[in-house]
Design a protein around this motif. Structure first.
Motif, PDB file in Angstrom:
ATOM      1  N   LYS A  96     116.425  -2.239  51.656  1.00 39.29           N
ATOM      2  CA  LYS A  96     115.100  -2.259  51.229  1.00 39.29           C
ATOM      3  C   LYS A  96     114.801  -3.583  50.418  1.00 39.29           C
ATOM      4  O   LYS A  96     115.932  -3.976  49.807  1.00 39.29           O
ATOM      5  CB  LYS A  96     114.792  -0.987  50.448  1.00 39.29           C
ATOM      6  CG  LYS A  96     115.531  -0.671  49.042  1.00 39.29           C
ATOM      7  CD  LYS A  96     115.155  -1.599  48.078  1.00 39.29           C
ATOM      8  CE  LYS A  96     116.053  -1.939  47.094  1.00 39.29           C
ATOM      9  NZ  LYS A  96     115.687  -2.938  45.797  1.00 39.29           N
ATOM     10  N   ILE A  97     113.683  -3.887  50.433  1.00 37.28           N
ATOM     11  CA  ILE A  97     113.201  -5.029  49.469  1.00 37.28           C
ATOM     12  C   ILE A  97     111.867  -4.446  48.765  1.00 37.28           C
ATOM     13  O   ILE A  97     111.059  -4.052  49.496  1.00 37.28           O
ATOM     14  CB  ILE A  97     113.022  -6.017  50.308  1.00 37.28           C
ATOM     15  CG1 ILE A  97     114.116  -6.533  50.988  1.00 37.28           C
ATOM     16  CG2 ILE A  97     112.266  -7.201  49.418  1.00 37.28           C
ATOM     17  CD1 ILE A  97     114.081  -7.898  51.744  1.00 37.28           C
ATOM     18  N   LEU A  98     112.292  -4.620  47.433  1.00 36.66           N
ATOM     19  CA  LEU A  98     110.560  -4.313  46.411  1.00 36.66           C
ATOM     20  C   LEU A  98     110.253  -5.340  46.429  1.00 36.66           C
ATOM     21  O   LEU A  98     110.681  -6.544  45.770  1.00 36.66           O
ATOM     22  CB  LEU A  98     111.347  -3.734  45.332  1.00 36.66           C
ATOM     23  CG  LEU A  98     110.286  -3.384  44.066  1.00 36.66           C
ATOM     24  CD1 LEU A  98     109.510  -2.312  44.669  1.00 36.66           C
ATOM     25  CD2 LEU A  98     110.821  -3.058  42.694  1.00 36.66           C
ATOM     26  N   LEU A  99     109.013  -5.755  46.979  1.00 34.89           N
ATOM     27  CA  LEU A  99     108.410  -7.102  47.164  1.00 34.89           C
ATOM     28  C   LEU A  99     107.753  -7.466  45.771  1.00 34.89           C
ATOM     29  O   LEU A  99     107.779  -8.605  45.405  1.00 34.89           O
ATOM     30  CB  LEU A  99     107.402  -7.050  48.393  1.00 34.89           C
ATOM     31  CG  LEU A  99     107.784  -7.334  49.559  1.00 34.89           C
ATOM     32  CD1 LEU A  99     106.482  -7.251  50.696  1.00 34.89           C
ATOM     33  CD2 LEU A  99     108.399  -8.307  49.897  1.00 34.89           C
ATOM     34  N   PHE A 100     107.306  -6.106  45.180  1.00 33.97           N
ATOM     35  CA  PHE A 100     106.704  -6.392  43.885  1.00 33.97           C
ATOM     36  C   PHE A 100     106.886  -4.993  43.137  1.00 33.97           C
ATOM     37  O   PHE A 100     106.820  -3.922  43.612  1.00 33.97           O
ATOM     38  CB  PHE A 100     105.036  -6.643  44.346  1.00 33.97           C
ATOM     39  CG  PHE A 100     104.591  -7.904  44.818  1.00 33.97           C
ATOM     40  CD1 PHE A 100     104.564  -8.994  44.313  1.00 33.97           C
ATOM     41  CD2 PHE A 100     104.324  -7.876  46.134  1.00 33.97           C
ATOM     42  CE1 PHE A 100     104.194  -9.995  44.868  1.00 33.97           C
ATOM     43  CE2 PHE A 100     103.827  -8.848  46.738  1.00 33.97           C
ATOM     44  CZ  PHE A 100     103.720 -10.223  46.214  1.00 33.97           C
ATOM     45  N   GLY A 101     106.940  -5.224  41.975  1.00 30.56           N
ATOM     46  CA  GLY A 101     106.914  -4.145  41.057  1.00 30.56           C
ATOM     47  C   GLY A 101     108.276  -3.998  40.123  1.00 30.56           C
ATOM     48  O   GLY A 101     108.448  -2.941  39.450  1.00 30.56           O
ATOM     49  N   LYS A 125     102.186  -0.839  39.718  1.00 21.82           N
ATOM     50  CA  LYS A 125     102.025  -0.737  41.000  1.00 21.82           C
ATOM     51  C   LYS A 125     103.523  -1.293  41.592  1.00 21.82           C
ATOM     52  O   LYS A 125     104.069  -2.265  41.012  1.00 21.82           O
ATOM     53  CB  LYS A 125     100.897  -1.383  41.786  1.00 21.82           C
ATOM     54  CG  LYS A 125      99.648  -0.527  41.717  1.00 21.82           C
ATOM     55  CD  LYS A 125      98.631  -1.238  42.463  1.00 21.82           C
ATOM     56  CE  LYS A 125      97.158  -0.745  42.477  1.00 21.82           C
ATOM     57  NZ  LYS A 125      96.321  -1.506  43.151  1.00 21.82           N
ATOM     58  N   GLY A 126     103.995  -0.873  42.813  1.00 20.96           N
ATOM     59  CA  GLY A 126     105.169  -1.460  43.686  1.00 20.96           C
ATOM     60  C   GLY A 126     104.630  -1.522  45.023  1.00 20.96           C
ATOM     61  O   GLY A 126     104.009  -0.741  45.693  1.00 20.96           O
ATOM     62  N   LEU A 141     106.232   1.635  51.676  1.00 23.14           N
ATOM     63  CA  LEU A 141     105.551   2.589  50.638  1.00 23.14           C
ATOM     64  C   LEU A 141     104.762   1.684  49.705  1.00 23.14           C
ATOM     65  O   LEU A 141     105.264   0.516  49.068  1.00 23.14           O
ATOM     66  CB  LEU A 141     106.681   3.197  49.936  1.00 23.14           C
ATOM     67  CG  LEU A 141     107.377   4.401  50.921  1.00 23.14           C
ATOM     68  CD1 LEU A 141     108.726   4.797  50.006  1.00 23.14           C
ATOM     69  CD2 LEU A 141     106.762   5.257  51.499  1.00 23.14           C
ATOM     70  N   LEU A 142     103.507   2.100  49.338  1.00 24.08           N
ATOM     71  CA  LEU A 142     102.855   1.738  48.316  1.00 24.08           C
ATOM     72  C   LEU A 142     103.044   2.580  46.995  1.00 24.08           C
ATOM     73  O   LEU A 142     102.734   3.569  46.929  1.00 24.08           O
ATOM     74  CB  LEU A 142     101.347   1.524  48.642  1.00 24.08           C
ATOM     75  CG  LEU A 142     100.462   1.142  47.627  1.00 24.08           C
ATOM     76  CD1 LEU A 142     100.801  -0.378  46.900  1.00 24.08           C
ATOM     77  CD2 LEU A 142      99.122   1.253  47.970  1.00 24.08           C
ATOM     78  N   ILE A 143     103.257   2.148  45.763  1.00 24.20           N
ATOM     79  CA  ILE A 143     103.631   2.831  44.728  1.00 24.20           C
ATOM     80  C   ILE A 143     102.445   2.479  43.743  1.00 24.20           C
ATOM     81  O   ILE A 143     102.226   1.515  43.369  1.00 24.20           O
ATOM     82  CB  ILE A 143     105.039   2.514  43.803  1.00 24.20           C
ATOM     83  CG1 ILE A 143     106.058   2.670  44.851  1.00 24.20           C
ATOM     84  CG2 ILE A 143     105.054   3.095  42.492  1.00 24.20           C
ATOM     85  CD1 ILE A 143     106.991   1.601  44.598  1.00 24.20           C
ATOM     86  N   TYR A 179      98.939  -9.293  37.019  1.00 25.34           N
ATOM     87  CA  TYR A 179      99.430 -10.252  38.067  1.00 25.34           C
ATOM     88  C   TYR A 179     100.090  -9.342  39.228  1.00 25.34           C
ATOM     89  O   TYR A 179      99.719  -9.787  40.433  1.00 25.34           O
ATOM     90  CB  TYR A 179     100.320 -11.455  37.530  1.00 25.34           C
ATOM     91  CG  TYR A 179      99.821 -12.188  36.497  1.00 25.34           C
ATOM     92  CD1 TYR A 179      98.251 -12.519  36.166  1.00 25.34           C
ATOM     93  CD2 TYR A 179     100.497 -12.708  35.664  1.00 25.34           C
ATOM     94  CE1 TYR A 179      97.884 -13.012  35.320  1.00 25.34           C
ATOM     95  CE2 TYR A 179     100.131 -13.494  34.449  1.00 25.34           C
ATOM     96  CZ  TYR A 179      98.758 -13.758  34.433  1.00 25.34           C
ATOM     97  OH  TYR A 179      98.281 -14.301  33.165  1.00 25.34           O
ATOM     98  N   ASN A 180     101.012  -8.804  38.939  1.00 30.37           N
ATOM     99  CA  ASN A 180     101.643  -7.887  39.754  1.00 30.37           C
ATOM    100  C   ASN A 180     100.756  -6.953  40.589  1.00 30.37           C
ATOM    101  O   ASN A 180     100.950  -7.104  41.957  1.00 30.37           O
ATOM    102  CB  ASN A 180     102.796  -6.959  39.172  1.00 30.37           C
ATOM    103  CG  ASN A 180     103.554  -6.084  40.112  1.00 30.37           C
ATOM    104  OD1 ASN A 180     104.275  -6.361  40.804  1.00 30.37           O
ATOM    105  ND2 ASN A 180     102.965  -4.872  40.259  1.00 30.37           N
ATOM    106  N   ASN A 181      99.896  -6.382  40.223  1.00 29.67           N
ATOM    107  CA  ASN A 181      99.129  -5.495  40.779  1.00 29.67           C
ATOM    108  C   ASN A 181      97.957  -6.394  41.847  1.00 29.67           C
ATOM    109  O   ASN A 181      97.731  -5.952  43.080  1.00 29.67           O
ATOM    110  CB  ASN A 181      98.167  -4.715  39.784  1.00 29.67           C
ATOM    111  CG  ASN A 181      99.277  -3.433  39.218  1.00 29.67           C
ATOM    112  OD1 ASN A 181     100.496  -3.363  39.602  1.00 29.67           O
ATOM    113  ND2 ASN A 181      98.431  -2.742  38.459  1.00 29.67           N
TER     114      ASN A 181
END
Length: 305
Positions: free
Chosen positions: A9-14, A23-24, A153-155, A215-217
């Motif tokens: 998996k890759i966590l693009l953001f979060g 958010k993630g 998946l959107l966290i 910025y992340n969100n």
């Protein structure tokens, strides 16, 4: 399937932010994969020994939820985790293992082919967090969840996770999301410890909330919509913030490359997982141009636009 595959998996953001309820956005990465297999060889012996210890952990803590006797017996018969997912690189090596164990030994397995509700996803995340805590001391459960479900998946928050559609990739697009190999693995637990130490400072907590999470969100919102100009405006701020506040987590070999991206506005780097080593993520609107600055590193495209 006799030996179902579980992908990286890759966590693009979060990264780190989801600990503080940001958010993630996480995606499966099918280039790397793992499966439980039976064939005790000198090469598989260390994996088999690791599984023996993990089976003991589950037996002592979660025997009501898992068929731990069957797990222990299978390990005695030579079971190991056959995986090409690099360990300590932030792409979910322990997450894929946990997903495979849950899939094979859970007494009351949640069926992801059925109509999955947010409540069921949250329940899965909770179980996976407890299972993966063996490897990292503390786990959000997100990595095994994405490895198990194998869909983006959107966290929204720690209690609100849902599936999400992404803009269609463009095979010959100029822009790219890519991985850079730092050349050495990182360890999650020490990096997370640094983060929690930083959180004790009021100034850091304030900037994390008012800047990093903002910025992340924004990056997630624009990435999902495919709005790349505002995405990159926020990526520049996110990468600069991380360079200042997450410096201990940035692999030493990539510190200069990280700053070059910001200074030239050619690409922006961010952590992929907890940092310290392994991969970092890169975002660019011109991949060929970015490569000229990164010619000393191995880069791997994961998404083009």
């Amino acid at each position: 399937m006799k030996n179902p595959l579980f992908y990286a998996k890759i966590l693009l953001f979060g990264e780190y932010g989801i600990i503080e309820n940001s958010k993630g956005l996480t995606i499966p990465y099918n280039f790397y994969q793992g499966a439980l297999k039976f064939e005790l060889t000198p090469e598989s012996a260390s994996s088999n020994e690791s599984l023996r210890k993990y089976a003991q952990f589950l037996s002592e803590n979660f025997s009501d939820q898992f068929n731990t006797e069957s797990f222990i017996e299978d390990v005695k018969n030579g079971m190991y985790f056959d995986s090409n997912i690099p360990q300590g690189y932030g792409v979910g090596s322990s997450g894929a293992l946990v997903a495979a164990i849950y899939n094979k030994y859970s007494k009351d397995k949640i069926d992801i082919q059925a109509d999955l509700t947010k409540d069921k996803i949250a329940e899965l995340k909770l179980i996976f967090g407890k299972m993966e805590s063996y490897f990292h001391g503390k786990s959000s459960g997100i990595d095994p969840l994405i490895c198990y479900m194998n869909i983006p998946l959107l966290i929204q928050s720690k209690d609100d996770i849902s599936t999400v559609g992404l803009p269609a990739a463009s095979i010959d697009g100029k822009g790219a999301v890519f991985l850079i190999n730092s050349g050495e693995p990182g360890e999650t637990a020490p990096m997370v410890q640094i983060f929690f130490e930083k959180l004790k400072g009021e100034g850091f907590r304030k900037t994390l909330k008012e800047e990093f999470i903002k910025y992340n969100n924004a990056c997630i919102d624009y990435f999902v919509k495919g709005e790349y100009n505002p995405l990159f405006a926020n990526l520049q701020k996110l990468s600069s913030w991380a360079f200042e506040h997450f410096r201990p987590m940035i692999p030493q070999k990539l510190v200069d490359a990280w700053k070059t991206g910001i200074d030239t506005d050619t690409y922006y780097l961010k952590l992929c997982g907890s940092g310290g080593g392994g991969y970092v993520l890169g975002f660019t609107q011109d991949y060929e141009k970015a490569k000229t600055h990164l010619k000393d590193f191995n880069t791997e495209v994961i998404y083009r636009f």
